[in-house]
Write a protein that holds these residues in place. Structure first.
Motif, short mmCIF file in Angstrom:
data_model
loop_
_atom_site.label_atom_id
_atom_site.label_comp_id
_atom_site.label_asym_id
_atom_site.label_seq_id
_atom_site.Cartn_x
_atom_site.Cartn_y
_atom_site.Cartn_z
N GLY A 454 -36.95 20.56 37.43
CA GLY A 454 -38.14 20.40 36.60
C GLY A 454 -39.20 21.44 36.88
O GLY A 454 -39.54 22.27 36.03
N ILE A 455 -39.75 21.43 38.09
CA ILE A 455 -40.84 22.35 38.42
C ILE A 455 -40.33 23.79 38.53
O ILE A 455 -40.93 24.72 38.01
N ASP A 474 -29.47 27.27 41.51
CA ASP A 474 -29.55 25.85 41.86
C ASP A 474 -28.22 25.48 42.50
O ASP A 474 -27.25 26.24 42.40
N ARG A 479 -26.90 21.56 35.59
CA ARG A 479 -28.30 21.86 35.26
C ARG A 479 -28.54 23.37 35.15
O ARG A 479 -29.31 23.83 34.32
N ASP A 502 -27.00 27.35 47.49
CA ASP A 502 -27.34 26.24 48.37
C ASP A 502 -28.27 26.81 49.44
O ASP A 502 -27.83 27.63 50.26
N CYS A 529 -38.72 26.32 46.04
CA CYS A 529 -39.03 25.12 45.25
C CYS A 529 -37.91 24.07 45.33
O CYS A 529 -38.13 22.91 45.01
N VAL A 581 -44.90 22.83 48.25
CA VAL A 581 -44.88 21.80 49.27
C VAL A 581 -45.19 20.45 48.61
O VAL A 581 -44.50 20.08 47.66
N TYR A 595 -39.43 12.78 54.58
CA TYR A 595 -39.87 13.69 53.52
C TYR A 595 -41.27 14.22 53.82
O TYR A 595 -41.53 15.43 53.79
N LYS A 599 -42.33 18.06 54.63
CA LYS A 599 -43.30 18.78 53.79
C LYS A 599 -44.41 19.38 54.67
O LYS A 599 -44.86 20.50 54.45
N VAL A 628 -45.36 14.78 39.69
CA VAL A 628 -44.89 15.47 38.49
C VAL A 628 -43.60 14.77 38.06
O VAL A 628 -42.52 15.06 38.58
N SER A 632 -38.15 15.67 36.34
CA SER A 632 -37.84 15.79 37.76
C SER A 632 -36.64 14.94 38.13
O SER A 632 -36.60 13.74 37.85
N LYS A 633 -35.67 15.61 38.80
CA LYS A 633 -34.50 14.87 39.25
C LYS A 633 -34.89 13.97 40.43
O LYS A 633 -34.32 12.91 40.64
N TRP A 635 -37.54 12.33 40.74
CA TRP A 635 -38.09 11.06 40.25
C TRP A 635 -37.06 10.21 39.52
O TRP A 635 -37.29 9.02 39.30
N1 LIG Z 1 -42.09 16.13 41.22
C1 LIG Z 1 -43.07 15.86 42.03
O1 LIG Z 1 -43.86 14.95 41.83
C2 LIG Z 1 -43.30 16.69 43.25
C3 LIG Z 1 -44.43 16.44 44.01
C4 LIG Z 1 -44.65 17.20 45.14
C5 LIG Z 1 -43.72 18.16 45.50
N2 LIG Z 1 -42.62 18.36 44.73
C6 LIG Z 1 -41.68 19.36 45.18
O2 LIG Z 1 -41.41 20.26 44.11
C7 LIG Z 1 -40.10 20.77 44.23
C8 LIG Z 1 -39.36 20.61 42.92
O3 LIG Z 1 -39.25 19.26 42.58
P1 LIG Z 1 -38.90 18.71 41.13
O4 LIG Z 1 -39.78 17.59 40.88
O5 LIG Z 1 -38.86 19.80 40.16
O6 LIG Z 1 -37.46 18.13 41.39
P2 LIG Z 1 -36.05 18.46 40.77
O7 LIG Z 1 -35.07 17.62 41.46
O8 LIG Z 1 -36.10 18.37 39.30
O9 LIG Z 1 -35.84 19.97 41.19
C9 LIG Z 1 -35.36 20.35 42.44
C10 LIG Z 1 -34.14 21.22 42.25
O10 LIG Z 1 -33.69 21.66 43.52
C11 LIG Z 1 -32.29 21.64 43.49
N3 LIG Z 1 -31.75 21.56 44.86
C12 LIG Z 1 -31.65 20.51 45.66
N4 LIG Z 1 -31.06 20.84 46.80
C13 LIG Z 1 -30.77 22.15 46.75
C14 LIG Z 1 -30.15 23.07 47.63
N5 LIG Z 1 -29.69 22.69 48.82
N6 LIG Z 1 -30.03 24.35 47.24
C15 LIG Z 1 -30.48 24.73 46.03
N7 LIG Z 1 -31.06 23.90 45.14
C16 LIG Z 1 -31.21 22.62 45.50
C17 LIG Z 1 -31.94 20.42 42.68
O11 LIG Z 1 -30.64 20.46 42.17
C18 LIG Z 1 -33.02 20.44 41.61
O12 LIG Z 1 -32.55 21.08 40.43
C19 LIG Z 1 -39.49 20.03 45.42
O13 LIG Z 1 -39.60 20.82 46.57
C20 LIG Z 1 -40.35 18.81 45.55
O14 LIG Z 1 -40.34 18.32 46.84
C21 LIG Z 1 -42.40 17.62 43.62
#
Ligand SMILES: NC(=O)c1ccc[n+]([C@@H]2O[C@H](COP(=O)([O-])OP(=O)(O)OC[C@H]3O[C@@H](n4cnc5c(N)ncnc54)[C@H](O)[C@@H]3O)[C@@H](O)[C@H]2O)c1
Ligand SMILES: [Zn+2]
Length: 705
Positions: A454-455, A474, A479, A502, A529, A581, A595, A599, A628, A632-633, A635
């Motif tokens: 997502g982000i 990814d 995805r 990875d 990210c 973060v 977690y 962070k 967010v 988001s996966k 969430w």
């Molecule tokens: N969504 C939120 O509310 C939120 C809040 C604070 C921080 N974050 C941080 O933002 C970042 C992105 O989160 P998001 O909400 O987009 O989640 P998301 O799950 O949609 O995106 C994260 C992506 O990372 C990939 N991933 C996981 N493990 C991996 C690995 N070992 N190697 C490569 N890719 C890998 C996943 O497949 C996924 O596509 C994360 O670090 C999360 O902790 C998110």
């Protein structure tokens, strides 16, 4: 019509049924023919050449029939030519211009007058080559830059060879810069040799024609085929190709390895004025040239066809490296490269100083565009990927021209003054000035981990929209495929690469950076990210939960940063690392031990890195998103249930719950986080490092103290 013609060196693509579907519409047939000619790079280089037809049309001013010429306008490529790429001009007015012509020293003023000859108000701006088509009385004309024809045109005794191949049925006009005067010279050549089927332009290319689109097409193909046949018969006859091989190529893997080690360094050298994007090619044709005995003789001579050197600079830089060089000892390597690049820049400056005129535009970037590493391959660098790739294509064309010319005679390049006059031609400068300005991230390479998420995807999209090339990656294959498809549609193939990654696996990290470097030359922006989340109470947390979180979030960030910094230091042009973060690094809540602490480790690691990398102008900053939920996966899984449970509400109530909890009462979207990342790299915050930017709608508990 002879349907059975077979061509060996060019592609015969004409399809009668398709042609018939245009029902005799001459303009549609012109476009069709142009697209077929432009589809084969051996027939004409990208953007090179032009085609025309002359037909009767009712004059909107008088209603009388009048002769009109459709000709490819300024810019654009034959392969993708559409109607809006054509200039449409009154023939009587164009012919009338002969009376206004004041002689060759004033010929540039005629280009402006072409605008007064425009028939169709939707017309594209007329090109400099307009006169070349106007003054030849043929209904259909092709002007191309075919490798085989230029090889003849750039051979020392090209005129005699043209006579020999075509038995006097092809005219010859000596090299002259395209313009009004050359148009008159073509007509004079025809008048002196009525009945010819085309004209060879010394050092430049070919003019050929026919009564119909089809006849012109076939005539053009036949002429090129005959040139190519002649070259083929003579290749290797009197002496081996390019004097024979001097060295052997490394294996494909070794070539890639060397290129990966070298490209970030080269990128640093060529980016002294603006960041450049690279392209690597090690095709058989390139290797045949750069491994040869004649390399040192031919490469410094420069290219012949004007299009070639406009794209590749006056000459390439032969890198002072051998296949035995390890490339690991950076200081020694830099010493060698320093003197090679200095010498090139001095050569370019001398060329400029020696050939400039009173009103010449200021000297442009003195860095080379094409760099040759014998045994390994060719590197090209330009302001964006397409331009770098096309420069490689053009040098590939130039190699074929040198090969052909050397096979049948000896190769000659354009005299330096002529080359300079083309490169610094005021009309060419005007064209450059008309080009759209770069965007804030033009020339930058961004790798955002987890950019199918997502982000991450929103960040990658923002960076691409602002001009960067991006490396999508990814560990979620499905995805990643979706993201790649979306980017392909939105930005086109030159804007991105994609690969599985990875972030916990060094081998996988090594691979994605190799891909990034080979595709673009290096990396300027790393956004960490990728992430996962697990929300459990202290006693429910397993050791494996703990390890997973720390591996992806903390070790992942560490390993990615370490590898990126290696490349960034080699480039030595400054760089950015942004770590995504979380508010959880600053605020403590329940059910979040692993977690939240991971962070916090990410946050402090960012500050430690900022402290260590300032000397290299590598900035390290943090963006803290919160809640967010969209796309988001994280969430989508148990996390949402876990958080809802922690707050004593349902999963459905979460978005509203989080929005209400913020000072601004706002929901946070992936795009908001992407904008924050762009703020760090867009140029306005170049003097900030070790900072934290919260994107959370305002959460007082997360204020940074
Ligand atoms: N969504 C939120 O509310 C939120 C809040 C604070 C921080 N974050 C941080 O933002 C970042 C992105 O989160 P998001 O909400 O987009 O989640 P998301 O799950 O949609 O995106 C994260 C992506 O990372 C990939 N991933 C996981 N493990 C991996 C690995 N070992 N190697 C490569 N890719 C890998 C996943 O497949 C996924 O596509 C994360 O670090 C999360 O902790 C998110
Ligand atoms: Zn041309």
């Amino acid at each position: 019509m002879d349907e059975t013609r077979s061509f060996k060196h060019v592609q015969y693509l004409w399809d009668d049924a398709t042609a018939a579907s245009f029902k005799g519409d001459e303009v549609a047939l012109l476009i069709y023919r142009s697209n077929l000619l432009g589809a084969d790079l051996r027939l004409t280089n990208y953007g090179g050449g032009n085609t025309s037809c002359k037909i009767q049309m009712p004059d909107p001013l008088t209603g009388n029939e009048t002769e009109v010429m459709y000709v490819k306008g300024s810019g654009g490529d034959l392969g993708t030519l559409k109607k809006n790429g054509l200039s449409v001009l009154y023939m009587d007015r164009l012919n009338g211009l002969k009376k206004r012509y004041r002689g060759i020293e004033h010929e540039d003023e005629m280009v402006e007058l072409f605008n007064h000859c425009i028939f169709d108000l939707q017309s594209k701006v007329p090109s400099i080559d307009t006169a070349l088509h106007a003054f030849l009385p043929f209904r259909h004309i092709d002007h191309l830059h075919p490798d085989a024809a230029i090889a003849v045109a750039a051979a020392k005794d090209g005129k005699r060879i043209t006579e020999e191949i075509f038995n006097g049925t092809l005219g010859w006009v000596e090299w002259q810069r395209p313009g009004f005067d050359l148009g008159l010279k073509l007509k004079a050549c025809l008048d002196a040799h009525p009945g010819i089927r085309g004209i060879m332009l010394g050092s430049h290319g070919l003019f050929s024609w026919g009564d119909t689109s089809y006849q012109s097409y076939v005539n053009t193909l036949e002429i090129i085929e005959q040139c190519a046949d002649y070259i083929e018969k003579n290749t290797g006859k009197s002496r081996p190709v390019f004097g024979g091989m001097k060295i052997n190529s490394l294996s494909p893997e070794e070539r890639k390895e060397k290129a990966t080690a070298l490209m970030p360094l080269l990128r640093g050298y060529v980016s002294t004025q603006m960041p450049m994007i690279g392209h690597f090619s090690d095709s058989t044709a390139v290797l045949e040239f750069i491994n040869s005995r004649d390399l040192e003789k031919l490469a410094p001579m420069g290219t012949s066809c004007p299009d070639h050197f406009l794209r590749t600079k006056i000459s390439p830089l032969i890198l002072p490296l051998s296949t035995n060089d390890e490339l690991k000892d950076i200081p020694t390597l830099q010493q060698k490269l320093n003197s090679a690049f200095d010498a090139y820049r001095i050569m370019y400056k001398e060329y400029y100083e020696r050939y400039k005129h009173a009103g010449s535009p200021p000297m442009r970037d003195p860095n080379p565009v094409v760099m040759l590493y014998p045994g390994v391959g060719m590197f090209t660098f330009a302001k964006d990927k397409a331009t770098a790739r096309i420069a490689a294509e053009f040098y590939g064309n130039a190699i074929q021209v040198m090969k052909g010319a050397e096979a049948i005679s000896s190769y000659t390049s354009l005299p330096r003054q002529e080359a300079f006059d083309i490169e610094y031609w005021l009309l060419e400068e005007a064209k450059l000035q008309r080009m759209p300005r770069g965007r804030p991230l033009t020339g930058r390479v961004a790798l955002i981990t987890g950019s199918a998420g997502g982000i991450g995807k929103a960040i990658a999209r923002k960076m691409a929209e602002e001009g960067a090339v991006v490396i999508l990656n990814d560990n979620d294959k499905g995805r990643l495929e979706i993201a790649s498809r979306e980017f392909g549609q939105q930005f086109g193939k030159d804007a991105f690469e994609s690969g599985l990654l990875d972030v916990t696996e060094p081998a996988s990290i090594q691979k994605i950076f190799q891909q990034a470097v080979l595709a673009f030359g290096g990396v300027d922006i790393l956004v960490n990210c990728a992430g996962i989340s697990i929300s459990k109470s202290l006693e429910e947390h397993t050791e494996s939960d703990w390890d997973k979180l720390y591996d992806v979030l903390v070790k992942g960030q560490f390993l990615m940063t370490q590898k990126a910094v290696g490349i960034m230091r080699k480039q030595n042009i400054g760089a950015d690392i942004i770590n995504i973060v979380s508010k959880n690094a600053l605020v403590s809540g329940p059910n979040n031990a692993a977690y939240g602490s991971a962070k916090a480790a990410q946050l402090h690691l960012s500050r430690l890195n900022a402290a260590e990398l300032g000397n290299d102008h590598i900035r390290v900053n943090v963006v803290n998103p919160d809640a967010v939920i969209h796309d988001s996966k994280i969430w989508a899984g148990e996390w949402a249930a876990g958080r809802a449970k922690a707050y004593g509400i349902t999963v459905e109530e979460l978005p509203a719950y989080y929005a209400k909890r913020t000072l601004l009462n706002e929901m946070i979207l992936p795009e908001d986080v992407a904008n924050a990342c762009f703020a760090f790299v867009g140029g306005l915050l170049n003097k900030s490092t070790g900072n934290v930017l919260n994107v959370d709608g305002g959460v007082a508990a997360a204020f940074v103290r």
